[in-house]
Design an enzyme around this catalytic site. Structure first.
Site, mmCIF file in Angstrom:
data_model
loop_
_atom_site.group_PDB
_atom_site.id
_atom_site.type_symbol
_atom_site.label_atom_id
_atom_site.label_comp_id
_atom_site.label_asym_id
_atom_site.label_seq_id
_atom_site.Cartn_x
_atom_site.Cartn_y
_atom_site.Cartn_z
ATOM 1 N N CYS A 121 -9.570 80.451 -77.371
ATOM 2 C CA CYS A 121 -9.101 81.840 -77.457
ATOM 3 C C CYS A 121 -8.311 82.046 -78.753
ATOM 4 O O CYS A 121 -8.547 83.007 -79.488
ATOM 5 C CB CYS A 121 -8.246 82.163 -76.226
ATOM 6 N N CYS A 122 -7.393 81.114 -79.064
ATOM 7 C CA CYS A 122 -6.622 81.234 -80.308
ATOM 8 C C CYS A 122 -7.530 81.131 -81.527
ATOM 9 O O CYS A 122 -7.311 81.810 -82.532
ATOM 10 C CB CYS A 122 -5.555 80.141 -80.393
ATOM 11 N N CYS A 204 1.302 86.335 -77.828
ATOM 12 C CA CYS A 204 0.480 87.163 -76.948
ATOM 13 C C CYS A 204 1.089 87.191 -75.545
ATOM 14 O O CYS A 204 1.624 86.189 -75.058
ATOM 15 C CB CYS A 204 -0.926 86.584 -76.850
ATOM 16 N N CYS A 207 0.458 84.474 -72.820
ATOM 17 C CA CYS A 207 0.833 83.106 -73.172
ATOM 18 C C CYS A 207 2.303 82.994 -73.568
ATOM 19 O O CYS A 207 2.693 82.024 -74.221
ATOM 20 C CB CYS A 207 -0.033 82.596 -74.316
ATOM 21 N N CYS A 230 -0.690 77.607 -82.215
ATOM 22 C CA CYS A 230 -1.946 78.336 -82.018
ATOM 23 C C CYS A 230 -3.056 77.875 -82.968
ATOM 24 O O CYS A 230 -4.198 78.303 -82.844
ATOM 25 C CB CYS A 230 -1.724 79.819 -82.203
HETATM 26 S S1 SF4 Z 1 -1.884 83.123 -77.704
HETATM 27 FE FE1 SF4 Z 1 -3.041 83.202 -75.760
HETATM 28 S S2 SF4 Z 1 -3.999 85.253 -75.629
HETATM 29 FE FE2 SF4 Z 1 -3.257 84.920 -77.760
HETATM 30 S S3 SF4 Z 1 -5.051 84.191 -78.844
HETATM 31 FE FE3 SF4 Z 1 -3.931 82.356 -78.171
HETATM 32 S S4 SF4 Z 1 -4.738 81.797 -76.111
HETATM 33 FE FE4 SF4 Z 1 -5.462 83.895 -76.650
#
Ligand code: SF4
Length: 234
Positions: A121-122, A204, A207, A230
């Site tokens: 996701c990151c 985010c 998280c 991240c």
């Molecule tokens: S901090 Fe969490 S929601 Fe944001 S990009 Fe990374 S995994 Fe995704």
């Protein structure tokens, strides 16, 4: 000083030399060196946790580009801080977005990828958009500080970002939380309202949680998931 584009070798040498020369320099002097050396190919990146580095940079390089990654998962307070920075500071806020919206990502990977595979996701929502956004620059400044966490204790004030082939600048690397607080108070710098609500580091929404007494400032990020960064800074 020339602000002509530099080759990767030149950038790497500049980073090494400046890292030595500027270790004891003030944040303003470090940013002045960056603005003089790279001109419009220098930017500040901001998570909109606070606007300290943006404020410092605006003093020595009015109109400087401030790059913000809008992952689609930010707290409303973070978006509000970005909008306030754009409205009141002498900077040019540039918002980068991932290739896919959250809905498109959910369709391809399933919902809540952040819970199942936060690294992916990151990568999709932060690392790749920043990589693409930084192609316009030779050098980028961040708000990283050595006292934030053990993983950031060795942050150089000017270093070589080998992954992106850029000069990476951390003008407040040597600052403490007290230094930040006193700069914010003295100059009335914008900060994310969540910092007044128990959050010590703002990322985010899915998280990020509030920190407990005695935890380091980044303990609320990806809590319980064995993840501390991240991928933007590793
Ligand atoms: S901090 Fe969490 S929601 Fe944001 S990009 Fe990374 S995994 Fe995704």
């Amino acid at each position: 000083m020339s602000t002509a584009p530099h080759t990767a070798d030149q950038l790497r040498d500049l980073a090494a030399q400046a890292g030595r020369d500027l270790e004891e320099a003030s944040a303003q002097d470090i940013l002045r060196w960056a603005a003089d050396t790279f001109g419009p190919r220098f930017c500040v990146t901001s998570s909109m946790e606070d606007a300290v580095v943006s404020h410092l940079a605006s003093q020595v390089a009015p109109g400087v580009d401030v790059v913000f990654l809008d992952t689609g998962y930010h707290f409303p307070e973070t978006i509000g801080t970005r909008d306030a920075v754009a409205a009141v500071m002498d900077v040019s806020v540039i918002t980068l977005t991932p290739r896919q919206s959250v809905a498109e990502q959910d369709t391809q990977y399933g919902p809540k990828l952040h819970d199942r595979d936060p690294d992916l996701c990151c990568s999709l929502r932060k690392v790749k958009p920043l990589e693409e956004g930084l192609t316009a620059y030779d050098a980028w400044a961040t708000g990283l500080r050595r006292d934030e966490s053990p993983t950031r204790a060795g942050t150089p004030v000017v270093g070589w970002d080998a992954k992106r082939q850029k000069v990476k600048i951390a003008p407040i690397a040597r600052w403490t939380q007290e230094d930040v607080d006193s700069y914010v108070a003295k100059h009335g710098v914008l900060t994310n309202p969540l910092l007044m609500d128990g959050y010590a580091s703002v990322g985010c929404a899915p998280c990020t949680r509030r920190v407990l007494q005695g935890e380091d400032s980044r303990a609320g990020r990806w809590a319980g998931r064995g993840k501390t960064e991240c991928g933007l800074h590793g």
